[in-house]
Design a protein around this motif. Structure first.
Motif, PDB file in Angstrom:
ATOM      1  N   SER A  10       0.848  -1.186   0.000  1.00  0.00           N
ATOM      2  CA  SER A  10       0.000   0.000   0.000  1.00  0.00           C
ATOM      3  C   SER A  10       0.886   1.239   0.000  1.00  0.00           C
ATOM      4  O   SER A  10       2.010   1.199   0.482  1.00  0.00           O
ATOM      5  N   ILE A  11       0.329   2.345  -0.487  1.00  0.00           N
ATOM      6  CA  ILE A  11       1.078   3.603  -0.413  1.00  0.00           C
ATOM      7  C   ILE A  11       0.739   4.359   0.864  1.00  0.00           C
ATOM      8  O   ILE A  11       1.401   5.326   1.201  1.00  0.00           O
ATOM      9  N   GLY A  12      -0.311   3.937   1.566  1.00  0.00           N
ATOM     10  CA  GLY A  12      -0.644   4.552   2.843  1.00  0.00           C
ATOM     11  C   GLY A  12      -1.490   5.800   2.727  1.00  0.00           C
ATOM     12  O   GLY A  12      -1.084   6.870   3.162  1.00  0.00           O
ATOM     13  N   LEU A  13      -2.643   5.680   2.154  1.00  0.00           N
ATOM     14  CA  LEU A  13      -3.586   6.800   2.049  1.00  0.00           C
ATOM     15  C   LEU A  13      -4.958   6.370   2.548  1.00  0.00           C
ATOM     16  O   LEU A  13      -5.388   5.252   2.272  1.00  0.00           O
ATOM     17  N   GLN A  14      -5.647   7.285   3.241  1.00  0.00           N
ATOM     18  CA  GLN A  14      -7.058   7.075   3.533  1.00  0.00           C
ATOM     19  C   GLN A  14      -7.791   8.056   2.630  1.00  0.00           C
ATOM     20  O   GLN A  14      -7.571   9.274   2.723  1.00  0.00           O
ATOM     21  N   VAL A  15      -8.618   7.532   1.737  1.00  0.00           N
ATOM     22  CA  VAL A  15      -9.279   8.358   0.730  1.00  0.00           C
ATOM     23  C   VAL A  15     -10.777   8.072   0.694  1.00  0.00           C
ATOM     24  O   VAL A  15     -11.231   7.022   1.141  1.00  0.00           O
TER      25      VAL A  15
END
Length: 117
Positions: A10-15
């Motif tokens: 994962s790139i580590g975003l909460q979207v």
């Protein structure tokens, strides 16, 4: 890990998706690949690699474009409020827990199995 298998990255975003398909960034965990690349809450992701998000399906975007093989690279194209022009950063996916969390709003958006519409 067994030979020939790869770990989810994962790139580590909460979207959250916008009405037109782009992704609004809600949170960028400290130490995540996205944070290291300079992505910030409030940014609007408009394209992932060569895939424009306008009109896209949120579940497919997350599963097929944001998540991927650990160590693989993805280019995130985004707009930042108050700044002119489109930005692009390359982000390398890091190991991630495959258990995705879903906000109550998203979970309640569609009827559950057995419920009446």
């Amino acid at each position: 890990m067994a030979a020939g298998t790869s770990q989810l990255g994962s790139i580590g975003l909460q979207v959250v998706p916008t009405a037109t398909g782009e992704l609004a960034v809600l949170q960028v965990p400290a130490g995540s690949p996205a944070a290291a690349a300079g992505i910030k809450p409030g940014d609007l992701v408009v394209q992932v690699d060569d895939f424009p998000l306008a009109g896209s399906d949120f579940v497919k975007v997350v599963a097929q474009h944001l998540w991927g093989v650990e160590g693989s690279q993805v280019t995130i194209h985004f707009l930042r409020p108050g700044e002119a022009g489109r930005k692009a950063v390359s982000v390398r996916r890091a190991a991630a827990d495959p258990k995705l969390t879903v906000s109550p709003a998203a979970r309640n958006a569609a009827p559950h199995q057995g419920e009446k519409k």
